[in-house]
Design a protein around this motif. Structure first.
Motif, PDB file in Angstrom:
ATOM      1  N   HIS A  79      23.405  10.489  74.524  1.00 30.77           N
ATOM      2  CA  HIS A  79      24.730  10.156  74.008  1.00 30.77           C
ATOM      3  C   HIS A  79      24.621   9.808  72.525  1.00 30.77           C
ATOM      4  O   HIS A  79      23.769   8.997  72.138  1.00 30.77           O
ATOM      5  CB  HIS A  79      25.330   8.984  74.781  1.00 30.77           C
ATOM      6  N   PRO A  80      25.456  10.410  71.672  1.00 25.92           N
ATOM      7  CA  PRO A  80      25.342  10.201  70.221  1.00 25.92           C
ATOM      8  C   PRO A  80      25.576   8.768  69.758  1.00 25.92           C
ATOM      9  O   PRO A  80      25.119   8.381  68.685  1.00 25.92           O
ATOM     10  CB  PRO A  80      26.403  11.147  69.643  1.00 25.92           C
ATOM     11  N   THR A  81      26.277   7.953  70.551  1.00 26.12           N
ATOM     12  CA  THR A  81      26.499   6.562  70.149  1.00 26.12           C
ATOM     13  C   THR A  81      25.207   5.745  70.161  1.00 26.12           C
ATOM     14  O   THR A  81      25.190   4.598  69.693  1.00 26.12           O
ATOM     15  CB  THR A  81      27.525   5.884  71.068  1.00 26.12           C
ATOM     16  N   ALA A  82      24.109   6.336  70.664  1.00 22.61           N
ATOM     17  CA  ALA A  82      22.805   5.664  70.645  1.00 22.61           C
ATOM     18  C   ALA A  82      22.337   5.395  69.214  1.00 22.61           C
ATOM     19  O   ALA A  82      21.447   4.575  68.997  1.00 22.61           O
ATOM     20  CB  ALA A  82      21.766   6.509  71.385  1.00 22.61           C
ATOM     21  N   VAL A  83      22.940   6.075  68.257  1.00 23.32           N
ATOM     22  CA  VAL A  83      22.598   5.865  66.847  1.00 23.32           C
ATOM     23  C   VAL A  83      22.734   4.398  66.461  1.00 23.32           C
ATOM     24  O   VAL A  83      21.846   3.816  65.811  1.00 23.32           O
ATOM     25  CB  VAL A  83      23.508   6.732  65.939  1.00 23.32           C
ATOM     26  N   PHE A  84      23.821   3.776  66.863  1.00 19.27           N
ATOM     27  CA  PHE A  84      24.127   2.415  66.417  1.00 19.27           C
ATOM     28  C   PHE A  84      23.170   1.371  67.000  1.00 19.27           C
ATOM     29  O   PHE A  84      22.607   0.565  66.248  1.00 19.27           O
ATOM     30  CB  PHE A  84      25.591   2.093  66.715  1.00 19.27           C
ATOM     31  N   PRO A  85      22.956   1.341  68.316  1.00 22.87           N
ATOM     32  CA  PRO A  85      21.972   0.376  68.834  1.00 22.87           C
ATOM     33  C   PRO A  85      20.552   0.671  68.365  1.00 22.87           C
ATOM     34  O   PRO A  85      19.759  -0.258  68.196  1.00 22.87           O
ATOM     35  CB  PRO A  85      22.094   0.512  70.354  1.00 22.87           C
ATOM     36  N   ALA A  86      20.215   1.945  68.132  1.00 29.06           N
ATOM     37  CA  ALA A  86      18.878   2.280  67.640  1.00 29.06           C
ATOM     38  C   ALA A  86      18.643   1.677  66.256  1.00 29.06           C
ATOM     39  O   ALA A  86      17.584   1.098  65.980  1.00 29.06           O
ATOM     40  CB  ALA A  86      18.694   3.797  67.597  1.00 29.06           C
ATOM     41  N   LEU A  87      19.634   1.796  65.381  1.00 32.63           N
ATOM     42  CA  LEU A  87      19.539   1.197  64.046  1.00 32.63           C
ATOM     43  C   LEU A  87      19.466  -0.325  64.152  1.00 32.63           C
ATOM     44  O   LEU A  87      18.725  -0.975  63.401  1.00 32.63           O
ATOM     45  CB  LEU A  87      20.730   1.618  63.193  1.00 32.63           C
ATOM     46  N   PHE A  88      20.232  -0.890  65.076  1.00 31.10           N
ATOM     47  CA  PHE A  88      20.199  -2.341  65.271  1.00 31.10           C
ATOM     48  C   PHE A  88      18.812  -2.786  65.736  1.00 31.10           C
ATOM     49  O   PHE A  88      18.285  -3.812  65.260  1.00 31.10           O
ATOM     50  CB  PHE A  88      21.254  -2.759  66.293  1.00 31.10           C
ATOM     51  N   ILE A  89      18.221  -2.056  66.673  1.00 26.93           N
ATOM     52  CA  ILE A  89      16.892  -2.398  67.194  1.00 26.93           C
ATOM     53  C   ILE A  89      15.853  -2.399  66.068  1.00 26.93           C
ATOM     54  O   ILE A  89      15.017  -3.309  65.964  1.00 26.93           O
ATOM     55  CB  ILE A  89      16.482  -1.415  68.309  1.00 26.93           C
ATOM     56  N   ILE A  90      15.909  -1.379  65.227  1.00 26.40           N
ATOM     57  CA  ILE A  90      14.970  -1.292  64.099  1.00 26.40           C
ATOM     58  C   ILE A  90      15.166  -2.476  63.152  1.00 26.40           C
ATOM     59  O   ILE A  90      14.205  -3.142  62.745  1.00 26.40           O
ATOM     60  CB  ILE A  90      15.152   0.037  63.346  1.00 26.40           C
ATOM     61  N   GLY A  91      16.435  -2.752  62.797  1.00 24.78           N
ATOM     62  CA  GLY A  91      16.723  -3.860  61.902  1.00 24.78           C
ATOM     63  C   GLY A  91      16.306  -5.199  62.479  1.00 24.78           C
ATOM     64  O   GLY A  91      15.727  -6.046  61.784  1.00 24.78           O
ATOM     65  N   TYR A  92      16.567  -5.386  63.771  1.00 25.81           N
ATOM     66  CA  TYR A  92      16.193  -6.637  64.446  1.00 25.81           C
ATOM     67  C   TYR A  92      14.679  -6.827  64.417  1.00 25.81           C
ATOM     68  O   TYR A  92      14.188  -7.928  64.113  1.00 25.81           O
ATOM     69  CB  TYR A  92      16.693  -6.615  65.886  1.00 25.81           C
ATOM     70  N   HIS A  93      13.936  -5.763  64.723  1.00 30.95           N
ATOM     71  CA  HIS A  93      12.470  -5.862  64.752  1.00 30.95           C
ATOM     72  C   HIS A  93      11.917  -6.199  63.368  1.00 30.95           C
ATOM     73  O   HIS A  93      11.033  -7.057  63.243  1.00 30.95           O
ATOM     74  CB  HIS A  93      11.870  -4.547  65.252  1.00 30.95           C
ATOM     75  N   VAL A  94      12.428  -5.533  62.347  1.00 30.43           N
ATOM     76  CA  VAL A  94      11.961  -5.772  60.978  1.00 30.43           C
ATOM     77  C   VAL A  94      12.250  -7.207  60.545  1.00 30.43           C
ATOM     78  O   VAL A  94      11.392  -7.886  59.971  1.00 30.43           O
ATOM     79  CB  VAL A  94      12.625  -4.771  59.998  1.00 30.43           C
ATOM     80  N   LEU A  95      13.451  -7.698  60.844  1.00 33.45           N
ATOM     81  CA  LEU A  95      13.824  -9.062  60.460  1.00 33.45           C
ATOM     82  C   LEU A  95      13.039 -10.107  61.252  1.00 33.45           C
ATOM     83  O   LEU A  95      12.572 -11.106  60.695  1.00 33.45           O
ATOM     84  CB  LEU A  95      15.327  -9.270  60.671  1.00 33.45           C
TER      85      LEU A  95
END
Length: 231
Positions: free
Chosen positions: A182-198
């Motif tokens: 599902h293309p909406t996976a873009v948003f949580p994927a970006l959030f996961i990356i940002g959360y991990h980095v922070l």
């Protein structure tokens, strides 16, 4: 005594693992019992008809990530199994895929907390999703949990260049699996990356940043290449 029991982290994890397995057993039983209701309901019936009729994978709107949930029913068709058996296998195939991701997160990636999110997700939306088994958003969410577990487990500590290349390659494949469910996976994927980095304060020299432009490019290409008249 109960206070002492629940302060033991290992005991709590074992308890949650037992509860999660009981949930999946119940989920599989219900999927078996209500196989007709699950398989013969709007989009499920439409997609299963095409799988049986054309004896091939049925991909709608370029959502190739549904490949895994169609493997077993397609095998049943190739083996010439009765129609009822095909319906049962199709209904159970989703449970098998979800449970496989659960076991992967729990045992292989050692991300027990992430694995427990899977039954929670399925329970929260069970009134809407149980009989609408082909909804790709559920499949995307489950694989997003695996995406999070992989990043959380692998992108920490000191690693060799070879390990980093392997880790980012698998992360890319997992994202593509989520996105092509599902293309909406873009948003949580970006959030996961940002959360991990922070969370880990990995602001410099983090190969995860490679994923950000890739995610944006893939999303842009898919939006422009997906035909407007598709399902």
């Amino acid at each position: 005594m109960l206070d002492r029991l629940f302060t033991n982290k290992l005991t709590i994890q074992k308890l949650f693992f037992i509860i999660a397995n009981l949930f999946f057993v119940s989920y599989a039983f219900l999927a078996l019992y209500y196989f007709k209701e699950r398989c013969l309901y709007i989009d499920s019936a439409f997609q299963l008809f095409k799988i049986i009729n054309f004896e091939n994978f049925n991909i709608e709107a370029s959502r190739y990530g549904v490949f895994f949930t169609q493997l077993l029913p397609l095998l049943a068709i190739k083996l010439g199994l009765p129609l009822k058996t095909r319906l049962v296998i199709y209904s159970l195939s989703f449970v098998i895929v979800y449970y496989s991701v659960f076991l992967l997160c729990y045992f292989k990636l050692k991300e027990k907390t992430a694995s427990f999110i899977i039954p929670v997700v399925l329970i929260i939306g069970i009134s809407n999703g149980f009989f609408y088994l082909v909804t790709e958003i559920y499949q995307a969410i489950i694989f997003l949990i695996a995406f999070y577990a992989w990043i959380s487990n692998r992108f920490v500590g000191v690693r060799t260049i070879k390990t980093k290349v392997f880790d980012i390659s698998i992360a890319i494949l997992l994202f593509l699996q989520c996105f092509f469910c599902h293309p909406t996976a873009v948003f949580p994927a970006l959030f996961i990356i940002g959360y991990h980095v922070l969370y880990h304060k990995q602001f410099r020299k983090n190969e995860l940043f490679i994923l950000v432009p890739l995610i944006i490019i893939v999303a842009f290409v898919k939006i422009n290449l997906t035909k407007s008249f598709t399902y």
